[in-house]
Design a protein around this motif. Structure first.
Motif, PDB file in Angstrom:
ATOM      1  N   MET A   1       8.548 -24.756   2.760  1.00  0.00           N
ATOM      2  CA  MET A   1       9.880 -24.725   2.198  1.00  0.00           C
ATOM      3  C   MET A   1       9.895 -23.593   1.157  1.00  0.00           C
ATOM      4  O   MET A   1       9.106 -23.604   0.221  1.00  0.00           O
ATOM      5  CB  MET A   1      10.163 -26.092   1.565  1.00  0.00           C
ATOM      6  CG  MET A   1      11.547 -26.258   1.036  1.00  0.00           C
ATOM      7  SD  MET A   1      11.929 -27.871   0.273  1.00  0.00           S
ATOM      8  CE  MET A   1      11.209 -29.081   1.312  1.00  0.00           C
ATOM      9  N   ASP A   2      10.804 -22.619   1.342  1.00  0.00           N
ATOM     10  CA  ASP A   2      10.865 -21.522   0.383  1.00  0.00           C
ATOM     11  C   ASP A   2      11.520 -21.980  -0.928  1.00  0.00           C
ATOM     12  O   ASP A   2      12.023 -23.093  -1.029  1.00  0.00           O
ATOM     13  CB  ASP A   2      11.576 -20.310   0.973  1.00  0.00           C
ATOM     14  CG  ASP A   2      13.053 -20.555   1.268  1.00  0.00           C
ATOM     15  OD1 ASP A   2      13.630 -21.502   0.720  1.00  0.00           O
ATOM     16  OD2 ASP A   2      13.627 -19.782   2.048  1.00  0.00           O
ATOM     17  N   HIS A   3      11.507 -21.106  -1.904  1.00  0.00           N
ATOM     18  CA  HIS A   3      11.978 -21.462  -3.252  1.00  0.00           C
ATOM     19  C   HIS A   3      13.456 -21.868  -3.257  1.00  0.00           C
ATOM     20  O   HIS A   3      13.835 -22.839  -3.918  1.00  0.00           O
ATOM     21  CB  HIS A   3      11.733 -20.292  -4.204  1.00  0.00           C
ATOM     22  CG  HIS A   3      12.015 -20.601  -5.626  1.00  0.00           C
ATOM     23  ND1 HIS A   3      11.255 -21.489  -6.354  1.00  0.00           N
ATOM     24  CD2 HIS A   3      12.977 -20.155  -6.474  1.00  0.00           C
ATOM     25  CE1 HIS A   3      11.732 -21.584  -7.574  1.00  0.00           C
ATOM     26  NE2 HIS A   3      12.778 -20.780  -7.680  1.00  0.00           N
ATOM     27  N   ILE A   4      14.289 -21.151  -2.522  1.00  0.00           N
ATOM     28  CA  ILE A   4      15.723 -21.460  -2.479  1.00  0.00           C
ATOM     29  C   ILE A   4      15.956 -22.804  -1.799  1.00  0.00           C
ATOM     30  O   ILE A   4      16.726 -23.633  -2.282  1.00  0.00           O
ATOM     31  CB  ILE A   4      16.506 -20.327  -1.788  1.00  0.00           C
ATOM     32  CG1 ILE A   4      16.425 -19.055  -2.632  1.00  0.00           C
ATOM     33  CG2 ILE A   4      17.956 -20.731  -1.541  1.00  0.00           C
ATOM     34  CD1 ILE A   4      16.973 -17.822  -1.981  1.00  0.00           C
ATOM     35  N   ALA A   5      15.273 -23.020  -0.681  1.00  0.00           N
ATOM     36  CA  ALA A   5      15.415 -24.289   0.033  1.00  0.00           C
ATOM     37  C   ALA A   5      14.898 -25.444  -0.824  1.00  0.00           C
ATOM     38  O   ALA A   5      15.482 -26.528  -0.837  1.00  0.00           O
ATOM     39  CB  ALA A   5      14.677 -24.243   1.363  1.00  0.00           C
ATOM     40  N   LEU A   6      13.799 -25.211  -1.541  1.00  0.00           N
ATOM     41  CA  LEU A   6      13.248 -26.247  -2.419  1.00  0.00           C
ATOM     42  C   LEU A   6      14.248 -26.607  -3.511  1.00  0.00           C
ATOM     43  O   LEU A   6      14.489 -27.783  -3.771  1.00  0.00           O
ATOM     44  CB  LEU A   6      11.932 -25.786  -3.044  1.00  0.00           C
ATOM     45  CG  LEU A   6      11.330 -26.717  -4.099  1.00  0.00           C
ATOM     46  CD1 LEU A   6      10.984 -28.071  -3.481  1.00  0.00           C
ATOM     47  CD2 LEU A   6      10.121 -26.080  -4.744  1.00  0.00           C
ATOM     48  N   ASN A   7      14.839 -25.598  -4.146  1.00  0.00           N
ATOM     49  CA  ASN A   7      15.821 -25.872  -5.198  1.00  0.00           C
ATOM     50  C   ASN A   7      17.021 -26.639  -4.660  1.00  0.00           C
ATOM     51  O   ASN A   7      17.523 -27.555  -5.319  1.00  0.00           O
ATOM     52  CB  ASN A   7      16.272 -24.572  -5.866  1.00  0.00           C
ATOM     53  CG  ASN A   7      15.206 -24.001  -6.766  1.00  0.00           C
ATOM     54  OD1 ASN A   7      14.307 -24.713  -7.208  1.00  0.00           O
ATOM     55  ND2 ASN A   7      15.281 -22.712  -7.014  1.00  0.00           N
ATOM     56  N   ALA A   8      17.485 -26.290  -3.465  1.00  0.00           N
ATOM     57  CA  ALA A   8      18.610 -27.002  -2.858  1.00  0.00           C
ATOM     58  C   ALA A   8      18.222 -28.444  -2.551  1.00  0.00           C
ATOM     59  O   ALA A   8      19.000 -29.374  -2.799  1.00  0.00           O
ATOM     60  CB  ALA A   8      19.067 -26.283  -1.588  1.00  0.00           C
ATOM     61  N   LEU A  10      15.847 -30.238  -4.016  1.00  0.00           N
ATOM     62  CA  LEU A  10      15.680 -30.961  -5.281  1.00  0.00           C
ATOM     63  C   LEU A  10      17.028 -31.296  -5.909  1.00  0.00           C
ATOM     64  O   LEU A  10      17.184 -32.358  -6.510  1.00  0.00           O
ATOM     65  CB  LEU A  10      14.823 -30.157  -6.254  1.00  0.00           C
ATOM     66  CG  LEU A  10      13.342 -30.036  -5.890  1.00  0.00           C
ATOM     67  CD1 LEU A  10      12.640 -29.065  -6.831  1.00  0.00           C
ATOM     68  CD2 LEU A  10      12.664 -31.387  -5.893  1.00  0.00           C
ATOM     69  N   ALA A  11      18.008 -30.401  -5.770  1.00  0.00           N
ATOM     70  CA  ALA A  11      19.345 -30.681  -6.303  1.00  0.00           C
ATOM     71  C   ALA A  11      19.979 -31.864  -5.572  1.00  0.00           C
ATOM     72  O   ALA A  11      20.698 -32.658  -6.180  1.00  0.00           O
ATOM     73  CB  ALA A  11      20.232 -29.444  -6.172  1.00  0.00           C
ATOM     74  N   ALA A  12      19.696 -31.979  -4.288  1.00  0.00           N
ATOM     75  CA  ALA A  12      20.241 -33.089  -3.501  1.00  0.00           C
ATOM     76  C   ALA A  12      19.451 -34.375  -3.707  1.00  0.00           C
ATOM     77  O   ALA A  12      19.918 -35.458  -3.338  1.00  0.00           O
ATOM     78  CB  ALA A  12      20.258 -32.717  -2.019  1.00  0.00           C
ATOM     79  N   ASN A  13      18.258 -34.276  -4.258  1.00  0.00           N
ATOM     80  CA  ASN A  13      17.383 -35.435  -4.482  1.00  0.00           C
ATOM     81  C   ASN A  13      16.905 -35.435  -5.930  1.00  0.00           C
ATOM     82  O   ASN A  13      15.739 -35.155  -6.209  1.00  0.00           O
ATOM     83  CB  ASN A  13      16.184 -35.381  -3.527  1.00  0.00           C
ATOM     84  CG  ASN A  13      16.592 -35.454  -2.089  1.00  0.00           C
ATOM     85  OD1 ASN A  13      16.840 -36.529  -1.560  1.00  0.00           O
ATOM     86  ND2 ASN A  13      16.711 -34.307  -1.439  1.00  0.00           N
TER      87      ASN A  13
END
Length: 104
Positions: A1-8, A10-13
């Motif tokens: 999971m790249d950094h942008i996908a990880l941040n998205a 984490l924002a959803a969870n």
């Protein structure tokens, strides 16, 4: 999971929190150590390297559990989505044994 996908993700969870300075994330917390151990077992059986944090402390004094936030389950970043799916299945009862279960 790249950094942008990880941040998205984490924002959803928002209940998922990274351990500072580590590649480990808190994916669940349990006030009862045995429930945490059961959840960890389901994760490990699914191929997810999951570890418990504070389990021994909670077992020595269960009155500390609410004050300390309970037993935490930690998984590496690359297993976050898979761990969330397993824990959701556990909450739904997907891993429950019915009364007809007979062990080998």
């Amino acid at each position: 999971m790249d950094h942008i996908a990880l941040n998205a993700w984490l924002a959803a969870n928002p209940e998922t929190v990274q351990i500072p300075g580590r590649d480990l994330f808190v994916v669940a917390k349990y006030l009862i150590p045995m429930e945490a151990t059961l959840a960890q077992g389901c994760l490990v059986a699914s191929g997810i390297p999951a570890v418990l944090a504070d389990a021994h402390l909670m077992q020595t004094d269960l009155l500390l559990a609410p004050a300390l936030g309970g037993v935490r389950i930690l998984v590496p970043q690359e297993y976050l989505q898979q761990a969330a799916a397993v824990l959701a299945g556990l909450a739904r009862g997907d891993y429950a044994l019915d009364e007809s279960f007979v062990p080998d």
